[in-house]
Motif scaffolding. Structure first.
Motif, PDB file in Angstrom:
ATOM      1  N   ARG A   1       1.206  -0.838  -0.288  1.00  0.00           N
ATOM      2  CA  ARG A   1       0.196   0.390  -0.404  1.00  0.00           C
ATOM      3  C   ARG A   1       0.927   1.265  -0.356  1.00  0.00           C
ATOM      4  O   ARG A   1       1.956   1.388   0.620  1.00  0.00           O
TER       5      ARG A   1
ATOM      6  N   PHE B   1      -5.004   5.932   4.862  1.00  0.00           N
ATOM      7  CA  PHE B   1      -6.360   5.438   4.920  1.00  0.00           C
ATOM      8  C   PHE B   1      -6.446   6.970   5.713  1.00  0.00           C
ATOM      9  O   PHE B   1      -5.637   7.803   6.418  1.00  0.00           O
ATOM     10  N   LYS B   2      -7.606   6.755   6.220  1.00  0.00           N
ATOM     11  CA  LYS B   2      -7.997   8.794   6.466  1.00  0.00           C
ATOM     12  C   LYS B   2      -7.717   8.346   8.227  1.00  0.00           C
ATOM     13  O   LYS B   2      -7.409   9.496   8.957  1.00  0.00           O
ATOM     14  N   ASN B   3      -7.581   7.119   9.006  1.00  0.00           N
ATOM     15  CA  ASN B   3      -7.312   7.193  10.270  1.00  0.00           C
ATOM     16  C   ASN B   3      -6.353   8.114  10.660  1.00  0.00           C
ATOM     17  O   ASN B   3      -5.421   8.501  11.056  1.00  0.00           O
ATOM     18  N   GLU B   4      -5.439   7.516   9.412  1.00  0.00           N
ATOM     19  CA  GLU B   4      -3.492   7.918   9.720  1.00  0.00           C
ATOM     20  C   GLU B   4      -3.545   9.351   8.594  1.00  0.00           C
ATOM     21  O   GLU B   4      -2.285   9.677   9.452  1.00  0.00           O
TER      22      GLU B   4
ATOM     23  N   TYR C   1     -13.311   2.958   1.283  1.00  0.00           N
ATOM     24  CA  TYR C   1     -12.277   3.107   2.136  1.00  0.00           C
ATOM     25  C   TYR C   1     -11.858   4.130   0.619  1.00  0.00           C
ATOM     26  O   TYR C   1     -12.106   4.376  -0.036  1.00  0.00           O
ATOM     27  N   ARG C   2     -11.293   5.626   2.350  1.00  0.00           N
ATOM     28  CA  ARG C   2     -10.701   6.775   1.511  1.00  0.00           C
ATOM     29  C   ARG C   2      -9.719   6.258   1.235  1.00  0.00           C
ATOM     30  O   ARG C   2      -8.547   5.900   2.394  1.00  0.00           O
ATOM     31  N   TYR C   3      -8.198   6.884   0.155  1.00  0.00           N
ATOM     32  CA  TYR C   3      -7.177   6.595   0.096  1.00  0.00           C
ATOM     33  C   TYR C   3      -6.301   7.849  -0.444  1.00  0.00           C
ATOM     34  O   TYR C   3      -6.867   8.552  -1.269  1.00  0.00           O
TER      35      TYR C   3
END
Length: 287
Positions: A3, A7-10, A40-42
């Motif tokens: 990857r 991710f959004k949380n990151e 999921y958002r990237y």
């Protein structure tokens, strides 16, 4: 496959922000991360750069509408410079307000920590200011909020008026009378267009030069004007002890009901300002 995007949380951790904030800017069309399986958002490098821009613009109080115009290329370089200049000016004014609020809080803390109804003194630098003088205190005008509003309606509708900044002015020596002071309501003029309009109306203006003003915060028990005589004596003593002298006789004063918590129910904090100089040295050079 390794990857490469976040991710959004990151991203939330990177920018110390919230999921709601990222969703808000995405809904406004300012942020467009890649959407994968399960919604999921990237976020890649371009998205992170976009977020840096957004947060800087937010700190400058640039609106979503202006951000979108920039993002969509509807503003050229000249327009962008103008936007930045306007918001820099607004930011500068906001900083000045916050500096004044900090000084207000410093004096309020001083009053509360003393544990007794004693004034607090602070020497504060002021730029040159102009005030538009309203009518003097009149019982019929001040009999109710509606009477006051109706009487001053034409002024209230102007850009300069704010109930939070309404002040009064009177002669310093009136403090010695021990009676109700015949003061005059005034508002500071900060809008140049309003200043010109008020001058056309032949309104009376009060000009105060730049310099140092002694700010005196004091608790005032409503109706106890006889206590102002003692207040006058204390100010005179403070001036003498600190090698200060008054310049002129003008007092600018305002009430701070928002700072009057923990004082007696019938008591409000008032701030009285007089222009002063250090004996043998006028304190008026303000950067």
């Amino acid at each position: 496959m390794e990857r490469k995007k976040l991710f959004k949380n990151e991203v939330i951790q990177l920018f110390n922000t919230t999921s709601e904030t990222l969703r808000h800017y995405e809904e406004k069309g300012l942020l467009a991360p890649e959407v994968g399986e399960n919604n999921y958002r990237y976020y890649g490098f371009e998205d992170l750069q976009k977020l840096r821009q957004i947060f800087m613009f937010r700190d400058l109080d640039i609106s979503i509408k202006e951000m979108k115009a920039l993002d969509e290329g509807r503003l050229n370089k000249k327009n962008y410079i103008e936007v930045l200049k306007n918001h820099r000016l607004a930011l500068k004014q906001k900083i000045e307000r916050l500096i004044n609020i900090e000084a207000d809080l410093l004096q309020l803390i001083d009053i509360l920590e003393k544990g007794e109804n004693r004034p607090s003194y602070l020497l504060r630098s002021e730029k040159s200011r102009q005030f538009y003088l309203l009518s003097p205190f009149e019982s019929d005008v001040m009999s109710s909020p509606k009477a006051y509003y109706d009487h001053h309606q034409s002024i209230i509708k102007r850009n300069n008026y704010s109930e939070r900044t309404i002040q009064i002015t009177y002669d310093y020596e009136n403090l010695q009378s021990g009676e109700f002071i015949n003061a005059q309501l005034c508002i500071e003029i900060t809008d140049e267009e309003d200043k010109l309009e008020l001058e056309k109306d032949n309104g009376e203006l009060l000009s105060l030069p730049k310099g140092y003003y002694l700010s005196i915060f004091y608790p005032f028990r409503h109706g106890k004007f006889d206590e102002l005589k003692k207040m006058h004596e204390e100010i005179e003593l403070y001036l003498k002890d600190n090698n200060l002298s008054r310049i002129g006789n003008v007092v600018i004063e305002k009430e701070h009901p928002e700072l009057s918590l923990f004082l007696a129910k019938d008591t409000s904090v008032f701030e009285l300002k007089i222009r002063v100089k250090k004996n043998n040295c006028v304190l008026e050079e303000i950067k």
